[in-house]
Design an enzyme around this catalytic site. Structure first.
Site, PDB file in Angstrom:
ATOM      1  N   GLY A   1      37.120  33.587  42.128  1.00 27.91           N
ATOM      2  CA  GLY A   1      38.324  32.678  41.458  1.00 27.91           C
ATOM      3  C   GLY A   1      39.495  32.494  41.775  1.00 27.91           C
TER       4      GLY A   1
ATOM      5  N   VAL B   1      42.288  34.050  41.461  1.00 34.38           N
ATOM      6  CA  VAL B   1      43.033  35.096  41.376  1.00 34.38           C
ATOM      7  C   VAL B   1      42.375  36.171  41.881  1.00 34.38           C
ATOM      8  CG1 VAL B   1      43.890  37.583  40.335  1.00 34.38           C
ATOM      9  CG2 VAL B   1      44.285  35.170  39.203  1.00 34.38           C
TER      10      VAL B   1
ATOM     11  N   ASP C   1      26.112  39.858  36.564  1.00 30.74           N
ATOM     12  CA  ASP C   1      26.831  39.364  35.476  1.00 30.74           C
ATOM     13  C   ASP C   1      27.491  40.495  34.168  1.00 30.74           C
ATOM     14  OD1 ASP C   1      26.727  37.623  33.561  1.00 30.74           O
ATOM     15  OD2 ASP C   1      24.559  37.448  32.895  1.00 30.74           O
TER      16      ASP C   1
ATOM     17  N   TYR D   1      43.025  41.951  34.200  1.00 34.78           N
ATOM     18  CA  TYR D   1      43.887  41.041  33.551  1.00 34.78           C
ATOM     19  C   TYR D   1      43.981  40.381  32.242  1.00 34.78           C
ATOM     20  CZ  TYR D   1      45.021  41.991  38.341  1.00 34.78           C
ATOM     21  OH  TYR D   1      44.780  42.630  39.794  1.00 34.78           O
TER      22      TYR D   1
ATOM     23  N   THR E   1      46.219  37.781  30.010  1.00 34.55           N
ATOM     24  CA  THR E   1      47.097  36.828  29.190  1.00 34.55           C
ATOM     25  C   THR E   1      48.561  36.578  28.655  1.00 34.55           C
ATOM     26  OG1 THR E   1      46.545  33.903  28.717  1.00 34.55           O
ATOM     27  CG2 THR E   1      45.596  36.158  27.402  1.00 34.55           C
TER      28      THR E   1
ATOM     29  N   TYR F   1      39.815  32.241  23.067  1.00 34.06           N
ATOM     30  CA  TYR F   1      40.166  32.315  23.979  1.00 34.06           C
ATOM     31  C   TYR F   1      41.137  33.590  24.144  1.00 34.06           C
ATOM     32  CZ  TYR F   1      42.290  32.792  29.511  1.00 34.06           C
ATOM     33  OH  TYR F   1      42.730  33.572  30.094  1.00 34.06           O
TER      34      TYR F   1
ATOM     35  N   LYS G   1      40.706  37.899  24.639  1.00 36.15           N
ATOM     36  CA  LYS G   1      41.677  38.309  25.526  1.00 36.15           C
ATOM     37  C   LYS G   1      41.847  39.974  25.374  1.00 36.15           C
ATOM     38  CE  LYS G   1      41.700  37.967  29.556  1.00 36.15           C
ATOM     39  NZ  LYS G   1      41.132  38.090  31.005  1.00 36.15           N
TER      40      LYS G   1
END
Ligand SMILES: NC(=O)c1ccc[n+]([C@@H]2O[C@H](COP(=O)([O-])OP(=O)(O)OC[C@H]3O[C@@H](n4cnc5c(N)ncnc54)[C@H](OP(=O)(O)O)[C@@H]3O)[C@@H](O)[C@H]2O)c1
Length: 312
Positions: free
Chosen positions: A14, A16, A48, A111, A113, A137, A141
């Protein structure tokens, strides 16, 4: 600086994760993990994040001192319909990692958001501000953050916003690609936040881990909690786009784009609602670690030639 630490890194393909993989080599031995079927130029373990048994197996096999988890389901609009998968990766997996980290005395870096906040008004959210995600989303998170805090002992969560990196798909690359052929672009001007370079996130993470030194687990316990971590300043997507083209042209970008027009969120409907206000106050990061991320324009100026090279 401690050098013998073993670091289990998720999401290495990804935005980051790519940057973390590079800078964390300065902190210790990095063991990267990838999603099933994913390709990585180097040795990596498959893990996974939808599979609790796989997570447990890999953590027990690697026995890391540090677990760094930038992996996430980040397709914000698709998440509205792909709810089960989003929840497994963003909500359940962080909790499992936190539990395993606690059991094995590893420090967890996770991490999150700005989408955990409701995004109204013009205030800068602090880590104490009330949450209230507008989309699935963001909700997933937030559940992940709560699961980390409920299960983790030595754990830090960095909430960030508007991330772009050298690799992967992001707003900077989308603008540059669209601007190649289109003379006019329309970009939203009523959502305000801070674009954040993935390398800023990686560098600050590495600095904090280095500060923890030999007794990192204790350091992570002392500083346990949520921190905002974004590049400095604030802007709208429209102003961000204008700056992207200004900087790109300095580096020889030849796009057809002549004008970038500001539009409102209402003029660009998306399946997932977005917050108007993504301003995050980073004072806590400064107070705890003495670190202040660079201004977003400086970070973009640094990133631009690298992004253009990668796209050529
Ligand atoms: N991007 C943004 O604008 C933004 C804004 C605020 C916060 N954040 C947060 O910042 C962090 C890093 O984001 P990013 O932009 O680096 O995300 P990204 O580029 O989308 O990378 C996500 C990584 O997670 C991996 N992943 C997805 N599903 C997985 C699974 N089931 N098992 C294992 N790995 C899996 C992906 O692997 P594949 O390549 O195989 O899918 C990829 O390597 C995330 O926590 C994100 O929520 C991002």
């Amino acid at each position: 600086m401690a050098s013998a630490k073993k670091i289990l890194l998720t999401g290495v393909t990804g935005q980051v994760g790519t940057e973390l993989y590079a800078v964390l080599q300065n902190i210790g031995e990095v063991v990267p993990t990838i999603a099933p079927g994913e390709k990585f130029a180097g040795a990596a373990l498959t893990m996974d994040l939808c599979d609790p048994n796989a997570i447990t197996r890999v953590v027990h096999e690697v026995k890391p001192d540090i677990i760094v988890n930038p992996a996430a389901y980040t397709a914000v609009d698709k998440a509205e319909t792909d709810r089960e998968l989003t929840t497994a990766i963003n909500s359940a997996a962080p909790g499992i990692l936190a539990q395993l980290a606690h059991q094995t005395k590893a420090t967890l870096i996770h991490y999150s958001t700005d989408y955990v906040y409701p995004g109204q008004g013009e205030c800068r959210y602090t880590e104490e501000s009330a949450t209230g995600p507008l989309n699935h989303y963001g909700a997933s998170k937030l559940e992940g953050d709560q699961a980390v805090m409920a299960n983790g002992e030595s754990c830090l969560i960095f909430r960030t916003s508007w991330v772009y990196g050298i690799i992967g798909n992001n707003f900077v690359k989308t603008m540059l690609k669209l601007g190649k052929d289109r003379p006019t672009l329309k970009v939203i001007n009523d959502q305000i936040g801070a674009p954040t370079f993935a390398r800023t996130l990686a560098d600050i993470t590495a600095m904090i881990l280095a500060q923890g030194g030999r007794d990192l687990y204790h350091y992570g316990k002392t500083h346990r909690g949520v921190y905002h971590l974004v590049n400095g300043g604030e802007t709208s997507w429209w102003q961000f786009a204008c700056k992207i083209f200004e900087l790109a042209r300095l580096h020889g970008y030849e796009g057809a784009v002549q004008e970038v027009l500001p539009i409102s969120t209402a003029e660009y409907p998306t399946p997932a609602k977005r917050p108007h206000n993504s301003r995050l106050n980073c004072d806590k990061l400064g107070e705890h670690f003495g670190l202040r991320p660079s201004h977003w324009e400086a970070a973009l100026a640094w990133a631009m030639p690298q992004i253009l090279r990668q796209m050529s």
